[in-house]
Design a protein around this motif. Structure first.
Motif, PDB file in Angstrom:
ATOM      1  N   LEU A 188      50.404   1.664 -25.740  1.00 24.29           N
ATOM      2  CA  LEU A 188      51.893   0.813 -25.964  1.00 24.29           C
ATOM      3  C   LEU A 188      52.815   1.405 -25.114  1.00 24.29           C
ATOM      4  O   LEU A 188      53.853   1.032 -24.571  1.00 24.29           O
ATOM      5  CB  LEU A 188      52.012   0.882 -27.457  1.00 24.29           C
ATOM      6  N   ALA A 189      52.887   3.156 -25.042  1.00 24.61           N
ATOM      7  CA  ALA A 189      53.934   3.641 -24.142  1.00 24.61           C
ATOM      8  C   ALA A 189      53.596   3.366 -22.774  1.00 24.61           C
ATOM      9  O   ALA A 189      54.623   3.337 -21.944  1.00 24.61           O
ATOM     10  CB  ALA A 189      53.527   5.300 -24.261  1.00 24.61           C
ATOM     11  N   SER A 190      52.433   3.255 -22.241  1.00 20.47           N
ATOM     12  CA  SER A 190      52.342   2.974 -20.767  1.00 20.47           C
ATOM     13  C   SER A 190      52.707   1.635 -20.859  1.00 20.47           C
ATOM     14  O   SER A 190      53.086   1.248 -19.244  1.00 20.47           O
ATOM     15  CB  SER A 190      50.756   3.201 -20.549  1.00 20.47           C
ATOM     16  N   PHE A 191      52.502   0.814 -21.376  1.00 18.42           N
ATOM     17  CA  PHE A 191      53.005  -0.636 -21.162  1.00 18.42           C
ATOM     18  C   PHE A 191      54.600  -0.609 -21.212  1.00 18.42           C
ATOM     19  O   PHE A 191      55.202  -1.378 -20.308  1.00 18.42           O
ATOM     20  CB  PHE A 191      52.598  -1.583 -22.551  1.00 18.42           C
ATOM     21  N   GLY A 192      55.079   0.109 -22.095  1.00 25.31           N
ATOM     22  CA  GLY A 192      56.579   0.381 -21.908  1.00 25.31           C
ATOM     23  C   GLY A 192      57.187   1.025 -20.830  1.00 25.31           C
ATOM     24  O   GLY A 192      58.280   0.385 -20.143  1.00 25.31           O
ATOM     25  N   ILE A 193      56.522   1.712 -20.302  1.00 25.56           N
ATOM     26  CA  ILE A 193      56.872   2.317 -18.738  1.00 25.56           C
ATOM     27  C   ILE A 193      56.657   1.425 -17.643  1.00 25.56           C
ATOM     28  O   ILE A 193      57.650   1.019 -17.059  1.00 25.56           O
ATOM     29  CB  ILE A 193      55.817   3.716 -18.444  1.00 25.56           C
TER      30      ILE A 193
END
Length: 315
Positions: free
Chosen positions: A179-184
């Motif tokens: 999810l964090a990588s998607f946000g980035i």
């Protein structure tokens, strides 16, 4: 130049707009452009090219080199995947993700520097992608950073599963990390704009998703590593265990849901959103302070994820 962002200066008839950012709407006549000032109540008007300060342009050679680097990054992922779980090539993936982060931040700062307001030296990271030239670099670099981070997390979960087959995606924090990588990637592809439109909303949402995903991932990942028995092969010693030591001892705050780091990161986002809603103008001293804090938090997050390189190297 149409659609680009400039900073106005040397205006005689509208001196109050000197120093304001403006969006170029269309060409008015030879050497003159119609612009819409940002953050002030003013109608679009024509201005000479000499009264507009633009950001730096990305040279064509660097544009081509940028896409070559993209191809090499994708090739690295393919080669690392083909080499198998015991290959140390996997450790290069989080390093490449960190390098793309540095390219995004340092490169966009260089391109954006001419647009900085007087007295502002450390802008919020998102602000550095508003010009057309910097926007391309921002999108490509942060997009690759998020993609490579997702690959890193999948590799780490694979490594954990190899030594502890009972681990779940909840235990390792994999889903939160993805999810964090998607946000980035989202905040990279959807850059900040001068108005509070859909792209700005998606950008700010991506930044918030990145933070929440990172905190949740760090909490679960650190907790799982702490629960490992002393004989676990993942609890390395010496340089092989440096990444784990870094995450457990120096980035423990990332695993705390009540961490003040979240507040430090959120305040600049609120400032950016408020400026685009016309709630307040640029606040130089505040923006410098918030920029420094945001850069520090984001750098800590980048180092946290890059520390997985030591785990992958010690397979």
């Amino acid at each position: 130049m149409q659609g680009d962002v400039v900073r106005l200066h040397g205006l005689q008839k509208k001196p109050s707009l000197n120093g304001a950012l403006a969006l170029i709407l269309l060409k008015h006549s030879e050497g003159r452009w119609v612009v819409r000032p940002y953050g002030v109540t003013s109608e679009p008007f024509a201005v000479r090219t000499a009264n507009m300060q633009r950001g730096r342009e990305l040279p064509e050679s660097l544009r081509q080199g940028l896409f070559v680097a993209v191809a090499l990054s994708v090739l690295l992922v393919a080669v690392a995947a083909r080499a198998g779980p015991r290959s140390r090539l996997r450790a290069l993936v989080p390093v490449a993700s960190l390098l793309w982060f540095l390219v995004a931040v340092l490169g966009c700062y260089y391109l954006h520097a001419p647009l900085l307001a007087s007295g502002v030296y450390v802008p919020a990271i998102s602000e550095m992608g508003i010009s057309s030239s910097a926007r391309l670099l921002y999108r490509v670099a942060f997009g690759l950073c998020g993609f490579l981070l997702a690959v890193t997390l999948l590799q780490m979960h694979d490594l954990m599963s190899k030594h502890h087959s009972d681990i779940s995606v909840q235990d390792s924090g994999l889903l939160w990390g993805l999810l964090a990588s998607f946000g980035i990637t989202l905040q990279g592809v959807c850059t900040l704009r001068l108005d509070f439109g859909m792209e700005t909303v998606l950008h700010l949402s991506g930044a918030m998703v990145t933070m929440f995903g990172t905190f949740s991932h760090a909490e679960r990942s650190n907790g799982w590593f702490k629960s490992l028995p002393d004989g676990s092969p993942l609890l390395r010693r010496g340089w092989r265990g440096f990444g784990l030591s870094l995450r457990k001892d120096h980035f423990e705050a990332l695993g705390s849901g009540s961490s003040p780091l979240l507040a430090i990161f959120m305040v600049p986002l609120l400032l950016q959103g408020g400026k685009r809603l016309g709630l307040f103008a640029e606040l130089n001293v505040v923006e410098n302070c918030m920029g420094i804090m945001q850069w520090a938090v984001v750098a800590g997050i980048a180092a946290f994820f890059c520390s997985y390189a030591f785990d992958l190297m010690a397979v």
